[in-house]
Design a protein around this motif. Structure first.
Motif, PDB file in Angstrom:
ATOM      1  N   GLN A  44      45.049  31.037  -8.965  1.00 50.06           N
ATOM      2  CA  GLN A  44      44.986  31.027 -10.597  1.00 50.06           C
ATOM      3  C   GLN A  44      46.024  29.826 -11.020  1.00 50.06           C
ATOM      4  O   GLN A  44      46.872  29.455 -10.540  1.00 50.06           O
ATOM      5  CB  GLN A  44      45.633  32.225 -11.184  1.00 50.06           C
ATOM      6  N   ILE A  45      45.474  29.068 -11.828  1.00 49.72           N
ATOM      7  CA  ILE A  45      46.263  28.097 -12.664  1.00 49.72           C
ATOM      8  C   ILE A  45      46.215  28.179 -14.079  1.00 49.72           C
ATOM      9  O   ILE A  45      45.214  28.761 -14.682  1.00 49.72           O
ATOM     10  CB  ILE A  45      45.764  26.619 -12.332  1.00 49.72           C
ATOM     11  N   THR A  46      47.376  27.987 -14.679  1.00 47.86           N
ATOM     12  CA  THR A  46      47.561  28.276 -16.196  1.00 47.86           C
ATOM     13  C   THR A  46      47.712  26.515 -16.798  1.00 47.86           C
ATOM     14  O   THR A  46      48.702  26.218 -16.263  1.00 47.86           O
ATOM     15  CB  THR A  46      48.628  29.054 -16.436  1.00 47.86           C
ATOM     16  N   ILE A  47      47.246  26.542 -17.787  1.00 51.74           N
ATOM     17  CA  ILE A  47      47.202  25.425 -18.539  1.00 51.74           C
ATOM     18  C   ILE A  47      48.092  25.788 -19.864  1.00 51.74           C
ATOM     19  O   ILE A  47      47.343  26.499 -20.860  1.00 51.74           O
ATOM     20  CB  ILE A  47      46.139  24.440 -18.782  1.00 51.74           C
ATOM     21  N   ILE A 106      34.329  30.241 -11.561  1.00 49.09           N
ATOM     22  CA  ILE A 106      35.576  30.121 -11.799  1.00 49.09           C
ATOM     23  C   ILE A 106      35.695  31.026 -13.462  1.00 49.09           C
ATOM     24  O   ILE A 106      35.046  30.774 -14.212  1.00 49.09           O
ATOM     25  CB  ILE A 106      36.044  28.694 -12.312  1.00 49.09           C
ATOM     26  N   LEU A 107      36.604  32.065 -13.075  1.00 52.87           N
ATOM     27  CA  LEU A 107      36.824  32.763 -14.479  1.00 52.87           C
ATOM     28  C   LEU A 107      37.889  32.169 -15.322  1.00 52.87           C
ATOM     29  O   LEU A 107      38.942  31.712 -14.820  1.00 52.87           O
ATOM     30  CB  LEU A 107      37.274  33.983 -13.877  1.00 52.87           C
ATOM     31  N   VAL A 108      37.590  32.005 -16.556  1.00 45.68           N
ATOM     32  CA  VAL A 108      38.501  31.263 -17.546  1.00 45.68           C
ATOM     33  C   VAL A 108      39.034  32.491 -18.784  1.00 45.68           C
ATOM     34  O   VAL A 108      38.055  33.143 -19.320  1.00 45.68           O
ATOM     35  CB  VAL A 108      37.719  30.221 -18.353  1.00 45.68           C
ATOM     36  N   ILE A 109      40.212  32.568 -18.681  1.00 45.94           N
ATOM     37  CA  ILE A 109      40.799  33.630 -19.491  1.00 45.94           C
ATOM     38  C   ILE A 109      41.997  33.202 -19.845  1.00 45.94           C
ATOM     39  O   ILE A 109      42.579  32.432 -19.573  1.00 45.94           O
ATOM     40  CB  ILE A 109      40.858  35.055 -18.882  1.00 45.94           C
ATOM     41  N   LEU A 142      45.879  29.282 -21.066  1.00 49.31           N
ATOM     42  CA  LEU A 142      44.374  29.372 -20.539  1.00 49.31           C
ATOM     43  C   LEU A 142      44.626  29.409 -19.115  1.00 49.31           C
ATOM     44  O   LEU A 142      44.999  28.459 -18.344  1.00 49.31           O
ATOM     45  CB  LEU A 142      43.509  28.202 -21.164  1.00 49.31           C
ATOM     46  N   SER A 143      43.983  30.411 -18.608  1.00 47.13           N
ATOM     47  CA  SER A 143      43.980  30.707 -17.102  1.00 47.13           C
ATOM     48  C   SER A 143      42.745  30.349 -16.314  1.00 47.13           C
ATOM     49  O   SER A 143      41.858  30.737 -16.973  1.00 47.13           O
ATOM     50  CB  SER A 143      44.584  31.892 -16.594  1.00 47.13           C
ATOM     51  N   PHE A 144      42.719  29.832 -15.186  1.00 44.44           N
ATOM     52  CA  PHE A 144      41.428  29.761 -14.495  1.00 44.44           C
ATOM     53  C   PHE A 144      41.694  30.387 -13.036  1.00 44.44           C
ATOM     54  O   PHE A 144      42.586  30.030 -12.371  1.00 44.44           O
ATOM     55  CB  PHE A 144      41.188  28.224 -14.188  1.00 44.44           C
ATOM     56  N   ILE A 145      40.686  31.268 -12.862  1.00 42.73           N
ATOM     57  CA  ILE A 145      40.875  31.902 -11.541  1.00 42.73           C
ATOM     58  C   ILE A 145      39.685  31.645 -10.711  1.00 42.73           C
ATOM     59  O   ILE A 145      38.574  32.016 -11.242  1.00 42.73           O
ATOM     60  CB  ILE A 145      41.004  33.500 -12.038  1.00 42.73           C
TER      61      ILE A 145
END
Length: 111
Positions: free
Chosen positions: A65-68, A24-27, A76-79
């Motif tokens: 993708q989900i954004t918190i 998982i990419l965290v950006i 913060l996004s998780f792809i």
């Protein structure tokens, strides 16, 4: 979508999923702090372009993708890998539930 656009999207999808390699990419969701009301048109355009670079990754690759919100100034996004929607939701829920974002400044950044 044109044939050329579909080919480009397929190539991007393949390359990006190879890079993710089931991780998982965290950006950051957006590029930096929100603009001030006094920002120039040039500053606005630069921020818009840089934010679009971050927000278009999942759309171009076809990955979930989900954004918190509230973690960083823009969220913060998780792809995740292709077809990992439920896994990505569980991952984000676990992070939020266990307050793992409280030590965000201590996270190691890989360049």
């Amino acid at each position: 979508m044109t044939k050329v656009a579909k080919q480009y999207q397929q190539q991007w999808h393949e390359v990006f999923n190879q890079l993710l390699n089931n991780h998982i990419l965290v950006i950051p969701t957006t590029f930096g702090m929100p603009l001030k009301k006094s920002a120039s048109l040039e500053e606005g355009e630069l921020t818009r372009r840089n934010t679009q670079r971050l927000t278009s990754i999942a759309g171009l690759s076809g990955n979930p993708q989900i954004t918190i919100p509230g973690i960083l100034p823009g969220g913060l996004s998780f792809i995740g890998p292709y077809d990992s929607d439920l896994t990505l939701l569980r991952y984000a829920k676990t992070f939020s539930k266990n307050n793992l974002f409280s030590n965000l400044k201590q996270w190691r950044i890989v360049e």
